[in-house]
Design a protein around this motif. Structure first.
Motif, PDB file in Angstrom:
ATOM      1  N   ARG A  98       0.835  -1.215   0.000  1.00  0.00           N
ATOM      2  CA  ARG A  98       0.000   0.000   0.000  1.00  0.00           C
ATOM      3  C   ARG A  98       0.868   1.263   0.000  1.00  0.00           C
ATOM      4  O   ARG A  98       0.568   2.230  -0.716  1.00  0.00           O
ATOM      5  CB  ARG A  98      -0.900   0.020   1.225  1.00  0.00           C
ATOM      6  CG  ARG A  98      -2.048  -0.941   1.170  1.00  0.00           C
ATOM      7  CD  ARG A  98      -2.843  -0.885   2.462  1.00  0.00           C
ATOM      8  NE  ARG A  98      -3.968  -1.792   2.438  1.00  0.00           N
ATOM      9  CZ  ARG A  98      -4.294  -2.592   3.450  1.00  0.00           C
ATOM     10  NH1 ARG A  98      -3.584  -2.591   4.578  1.00  0.00           N
ATOM     11  NH2 ARG A  98      -5.342  -3.385   3.345  1.00  0.00           N
ATOM     12  N   ALA A  99       1.925   1.268   0.791  1.00  0.00           N
ATOM     13  CA  ALA A  99       2.816   2.438   0.843  1.00  0.00           C
ATOM     14  C   ALA A  99       3.488   2.664  -0.515  1.00  0.00           C
ATOM     15  O   ALA A  99       3.598   3.804  -0.985  1.00  0.00           O
ATOM     16  CB  ALA A  99       3.858   2.255   1.943  1.00  0.00           C
ATOM     17  N   ILE A 100       3.921   1.585  -1.152  1.00  0.00           N
ATOM     18  CA  ILE A 100       4.530   1.685  -2.486  1.00  0.00           C
ATOM     19  C   ILE A 100       3.495   2.180  -3.486  1.00  0.00           C
ATOM     20  O   ILE A 100       3.772   3.060  -4.304  1.00  0.00           O
ATOM     21  CB  ILE A 100       5.137   0.327  -2.894  1.00  0.00           C
ATOM     22  CG1 ILE A 100       6.332   0.005  -1.996  1.00  0.00           C
ATOM     23  CG2 ILE A 100       5.515   0.313  -4.368  1.00  0.00           C
ATOM     24  CD1 ILE A 100       6.806  -1.430  -2.052  1.00  0.00           C
ATOM     25  N   ARG A 101       2.286   1.631  -3.420  1.00  0.00           N
ATOM     26  CA  ARG A 101       1.189   2.071  -4.299  1.00  0.00           C
ATOM     27  C   ARG A 101       0.953   3.574  -4.174  1.00  0.00           C
ATOM     28  O   ARG A 101       0.848   4.287  -5.178  1.00  0.00           O
ATOM     29  CB  ARG A 101      -0.084   1.312  -3.931  1.00  0.00           C
ATOM     30  CG  ARG A 101      -1.344   1.781  -4.650  1.00  0.00           C
ATOM     31  CD  ARG A 101      -2.608   1.364  -3.949  1.00  0.00           C
ATOM     32  NE  ARG A 101      -2.742   2.044  -2.662  1.00  0.00           N
ATOM     33  CZ  ARG A 101      -3.514   1.621  -1.661  1.00  0.00           C
ATOM     34  NH1 ARG A 101      -4.227   0.506  -1.784  1.00  0.00           N
ATOM     35  NH2 ARG A 101      -3.590   2.304  -0.539  1.00  0.00           N
ATOM     36  N   ASP A 102       0.902   4.057  -2.941  1.00  0.00           N
ATOM     37  CA  ASP A 102       0.627   5.475  -2.716  1.00  0.00           C
ATOM     38  C   ASP A 102       1.780   6.359  -3.189  1.00  0.00           C
ATOM     39  O   ASP A 102       1.560   7.454  -3.723  1.00  0.00           O
ATOM     40  CB  ASP A 102       0.305   5.719  -1.245  1.00  0.00           C
ATOM     41  CG  ASP A 102      -0.989   5.028  -0.814  1.00  0.00           C
ATOM     42  OD1 ASP A 102      -1.779   4.610  -1.692  1.00  0.00           O
ATOM     43  OD2 ASP A 102      -1.200   4.888   0.410  1.00  0.00           O
ATOM     44  N   ASP A 103       3.017   5.887  -3.022  1.00  0.00           N
ATOM     45  CA  ASP A 103       4.184   6.613  -3.522  1.00  0.00           C
ATOM     46  C   ASP A 103       4.116   6.703  -5.046  1.00  0.00           C
ATOM     47  O   ASP A 103       4.304   7.774  -5.632  1.00  0.00           O
ATOM     48  CB  ASP A 103       5.458   5.892  -3.070  1.00  0.00           C
ATOM     49  CG  ASP A 103       6.739   6.523  -3.609  1.00  0.00           C
ATOM     50  OD1 ASP A 103       6.757   7.737  -3.906  1.00  0.00           O
ATOM     51  OD2 ASP A 103       7.741   5.793  -3.722  1.00  0.00           O
ATOM     52  N   ILE A 104       3.825   5.580  -5.680  1.00  0.00           N
ATOM     53  CA  ILE A 104       3.738   5.563  -7.147  1.00  0.00           C
ATOM     54  C   ILE A 104       2.595   6.450  -7.618  1.00  0.00           C
ATOM     55  O   ILE A 104       2.741   7.192  -8.594  1.00  0.00           O
ATOM     56  CB  ILE A 104       3.599   4.117  -7.670  1.00  0.00           C
ATOM     57  CG1 ILE A 104       4.898   3.347  -7.422  1.00  0.00           C
ATOM     58  CG2 ILE A 104       3.220   4.105  -9.152  1.00  0.00           C
ATOM     59  CD1 ILE A 104       4.814   1.863  -7.712  1.00  0.00           C
ATOM     60  N   ARG A 105       1.466   6.414  -6.931  1.00  0.00           N
ATOM     61  CA  ARG A 105       0.335   7.259  -7.334  1.00  0.00           C
ATOM     62  C   ARG A 105       0.743   8.735  -7.358  1.00  0.00           C
ATOM     63  O   ARG A 105       0.444   9.454  -8.320  1.00  0.00           O
ATOM     64  CB  ARG A 105      -0.845   7.081  -6.396  1.00  0.00           C
ATOM     65  CG  ARG A 105      -2.001   8.046  -6.762  1.00  0.00           C
ATOM     66  CD  ARG A 105      -3.086   8.035  -5.746  1.00  0.00           C
ATOM     67  NE  ARG A 105      -3.945   6.886  -5.973  1.00  0.00           N
ATOM     68  CZ  ARG A 105      -5.042   6.632  -5.265  1.00  0.00           C
ATOM     69  NH1 ARG A 105      -5.396   7.414  -4.281  1.00  0.00           N
ATOM     70  NH2 ARG A 105      -5.770   5.587  -5.545  1.00  0.00           N
ATOM     71  N   ALA A 106       1.440   9.185  -6.328  1.00  0.00           N
ATOM     72  CA  ALA A 106       1.875  10.588  -6.273  1.00  0.00           C
ATOM     73  C   ALA A 106       2.820  10.913  -7.427  1.00  0.00           C
ATOM     74  O   ALA A 106       2.717  11.980  -8.046  1.00  0.00           O
ATOM     75  CB  ALA A 106       2.538  10.875  -4.928  1.00  0.00           C
ATOM     76  N   ARG A 107       3.731  10.005  -7.740  1.00  0.00           N
ATOM     77  CA  ARG A 107       4.663  10.221  -8.857  1.00  0.00           C
ATOM     78  C   ARG A 107       3.912  10.270 -10.191  1.00  0.00           C
ATOM     79  O   ARG A 107       4.206  11.098 -11.051  1.00  0.00           O
ATOM     80  CB  ARG A 107       5.714   9.113  -8.880  1.00  0.00           C
ATOM     81  CG  ARG A 107       6.661   9.149  -7.697  1.00  0.00           C
ATOM     82  CD  ARG A 107       7.537   7.899  -7.666  1.00  0.00           C
ATOM     83  NE  ARG A 107       8.333   7.818  -6.474  1.00  0.00           N
ATOM     84  CZ  ARG A 107       9.531   8.386  -6.320  1.00  0.00           C
ATOM     85  NH1 ARG A 107      10.075   9.065  -7.314  1.00  0.00           N
ATOM     86  NH2 ARG A 107      10.192   8.260  -5.191  1.00  0.00           N
ATOM     87  N   VAL A 108       2.951   9.376 -10.361  1.00  0.00           N
ATOM     88  CA  VAL A 108       2.169   9.337 -11.600  1.00  0.00           C
ATOM     89  C   VAL A 108       1.326  10.599 -11.736  1.00  0.00           C
ATOM     90  O   VAL A 108       1.199  11.146 -12.842  1.00  0.00           O
ATOM     91  CB  VAL A 108       1.297   8.063 -11.664  1.00  0.00           C
ATOM     92  CG1 VAL A 108       0.281   8.134 -12.791  1.00  0.00           C
ATOM     93  CG2 VAL A 108       2.177   6.830 -11.825  1.00  0.00           C
ATOM     94  N   GLU A 109       0.767  11.086 -10.648  1.00  0.00           N
ATOM     95  CA  GLU A 109      -0.013  12.326 -10.712  1.00  0.00           C
ATOM     96  C   GLU A 109       0.853  13.489 -11.193  1.00  0.00           C
ATOM     97  O   GLU A 109       0.416  14.295 -12.019  1.00  0.00           O
ATOM     98  CB  GLU A 109      -0.633  12.634  -9.354  1.00  0.00           C
ATOM     99  CG  GLU A 109      -1.784  11.702  -9.013  1.00  0.00           C
ATOM    100  CD  GLU A 109      -2.288  11.832  -7.582  1.00  0.00           C
ATOM    101  OE1 GLU A 109      -1.625  12.510  -6.745  1.00  0.00           O
ATOM    102  OE2 GLU A 109      -3.338  11.230  -7.282  1.00  0.00           O
ATOM    103  N   ARG A 110       2.091  13.567 -10.703  1.00  0.00           N
ATOM    104  CA  ARG A 110       2.998  14.627 -11.165  1.00  0.00           C
ATOM    105  C   ARG A 110       3.345  14.449 -12.641  1.00  0.00           C
ATOM    106  O   ARG A 110       3.369  15.410 -13.409  1.00  0.00           O
ATOM    107  CB  ARG A 110       4.267  14.654 -10.307  1.00  0.00           C
ATOM    108  CG  ARG A 110       4.039  15.180  -8.897  1.00  0.00           C
ATOM    109  CD  ARG A 110       5.333  15.414  -8.145  1.00  0.00           C
ATOM    110  NE  ARG A 110       6.109  14.213  -7.913  1.00  0.00           N
ATOM    111  CZ  ARG A 110       5.983  13.412  -6.862  1.00  0.00           C
ATOM    112  NH1 ARG A 110       5.088  13.682  -5.929  1.00  0.00           N
ATOM    113  NH2 ARG A 110       6.752  12.358  -6.728  1.00  0.00           N
ATOM    114  N   LEU A 111       3.598  13.195 -13.052  1.00  0.00           N
ATOM    115  CA  LEU A 111       3.902  12.923 -14.458  1.00  0.00           C
ATOM    116  C   LEU A 111       2.717  13.284 -15.350  1.00  0.00           C
ATOM    117  O   LEU A 111       2.885  13.921 -16.391  1.00  0.00           O
ATOM    118  CB  LEU A 111       4.277  11.455 -14.644  1.00  0.00           C
ATOM    119  CG  LEU A 111       4.530  10.993 -16.085  1.00  0.00           C
ATOM    120  CD1 LEU A 111       5.703  11.745 -16.707  1.00  0.00           C
ATOM    121  CD2 LEU A 111       4.766   9.485 -16.121  1.00  0.00           C
ATOM    122  N   ALA A 112       1.519  12.904 -14.952  1.00  0.00           N
ATOM    123  CA  ALA A 112       0.323  13.205 -15.751  1.00  0.00           C
ATOM    124  C   ALA A 112       0.133  14.708 -15.906  1.00  0.00           C
ATOM    125  O   ALA A 112      -0.188  15.191 -17.000  1.00  0.00           O
ATOM    126  CB  ALA A 112      -0.913  12.571 -15.110  1.00  0.00           C
TER     127      ALA A 112
END
Length: 143
Positions: free
Chosen positions: A117-131
């Motif tokens: 879950r922590a990795i998922r949330d970290d990736i989500r934040a990175r993807v939001e910035r990329l998007a």
């Protein structure tokens, strides 16, 4: 009739394409719809997406149960405007003119559900910035 702006292509790469790159691809697909071509692959694809990844993503409304890891190929890399690798996925050559990002994200292998879950949330934040960055570049006419 207005001229359509080019649709960028993003490739997410992790070692086995069974965790981090699957998470990232799913989030980018959700955020951008058909505005971005999204792919994920790995140099040593696993047999299936990590079951804890499937469970953690289901918790946020994304179904990865039907996805399978894919082999990283030169062709897949070649048609990508942006290549995002995660730590440990260095087996990907980046071509001239491509944008490359390396995200230092822990591997999901060996993690418990809270760790995933922590990795998922970290990736989500990175993807939001990329998007957001891709949307800004697209509006400016730059991939």
């Amino acid at each position: 009739m207005s001229e359509s702006k080019p649709r960028p292509s993003v490739l997410f790469v992790c070692a086995h394409n069974a965790g981090r790159s699957q998470i990232a691809a799913a989030f980018l697909e959700e955020l951008t719809g058909d505005q971005v071509r999204v792919r994920s692959a790995g140099p040593q694809p696993g047999e299936r997406v990590n079951p804890l990844v499937v469970q953690a993503m289901a918790e946020v409304g994304i179904d990865l149960a039907g996805r399978t890891p894919r082999q990283l190929t030169d062709e897949t890399v070649g048609v990508s405007d942006v290549v995002v690798t995660t730590s440990g996925a260095d087996a990907c050559a980046v071509l001239p003119g491509q944008r490359h990002e390396d995200w230092p994200v822990e591997d999901v292998a060996g993690q418990d559900l809270d760790g995933v879950r922590a990795i998922r949330d970290d990736i989500r934040a990175r993807v939001e910035r990329l998007a957001a960055d891709l949307a800004t570049r697209r509006e400016a006419g730059d991939r």
